[in-house]
Design an enzyme around this catalytic site. Sequence first.
Site, PDB file in Angstrom:
ATOM      1  N   SER A  67     100.114  48.409 -60.924  1.00 28.62           N
ATOM      2  CA  SER A  67     101.578  48.339 -60.967  1.00 28.62           C
ATOM      3  C   SER A  67     102.100  48.825 -62.308  1.00 28.62           C
ATOM      4  CB  SER A  67     102.043  46.894 -60.747  1.00 28.62           C
ATOM      5  OG  SER A  67     103.436  46.754 -60.993  1.00 28.62           O
TER       6      SER A  67
ATOM      7  N   TYR B 272     101.645  38.156 -62.083  1.00 25.19           N
ATOM      8  CA  TYR B 272     101.381  39.340 -61.258  1.00 25.19           C
ATOM      9  C   TYR B 272     100.954  40.510 -62.125  1.00 25.19           C
ATOM     10  CZ  TYR B 272     102.541  43.396 -58.305  1.00 25.19           C
ATOM     11  OH  TYR B 272     102.510  44.584 -57.616  1.00 25.19           O
TER      12      TYR B 272
END
Length: 247
Positions: free
Chosen positions: A142, A155
């Site tokens: 990400s 995350y």
Amino acid sequence: MNITLITGASRGIGASTALECARRGMGVILTYNSDAEAAVSVVNRIRDAGGNAVALQLDVSNMSEIAAFRNDVEKALRQTWNVEKLSGLVNNAGYGLYAPIDSVTHAQFDGLMGVHLKGPFFLTQALLPLFSQGSSIVNVTSATTRVATSGLAPYASFKGALEVLTRYMAKEFGERRIRVNAVSPGAIRTQLGGGLSAEFESLLASQTALGRVGEPKDVALVIASLLTEDGGWVNAQTIEVAGGYII
């Protein structure tokens, strides 16, 4: 016959990657956690276009499932394609969670770690004997590992760890001629974390040099290329696919 396994491929980037891999002539084993109907829909789209695919259930965070899952993969390879080996793996399964650091619970932390780091680690370990020489592994990470966004600390931390793991995998698997890379999406129009509101999408587009958020296919094209000879000399890299997000 090149066969690629893609986790979390019932929707979003995973589904788009499965379709793109099939379009390039690969066989596809796709996994789903709970939405069997969506997974079957992806399989049917691949078959309708002349390809072949199999959907298998897997919770990548459940370590007790991995050994049985490997057996299911071996069975699918033999029965569907009459082969013994995989040529590709895409560790894509995941979910989003917005929670500031001061509110994160142990359960939330462990859940994210299980899916985004522990799962890819031990699933790859279990499948390693099934890879043919010259295989390719792609870990989906990400852009939040580069751009800090409040509320995404756990995350992003596990995605960052997965990028480090990518380099170590490339180092250790090199003798087997297995390439390992990470693809780091920016803002993509998927249902991860509940999807994008119109207001939030507009904000993200304004922060992206190309003036829009990405589509799942934008990422799928890059992942698929890394699984083919087009990416044959790309190894141990993290490739951001974000349209120039917060340059």
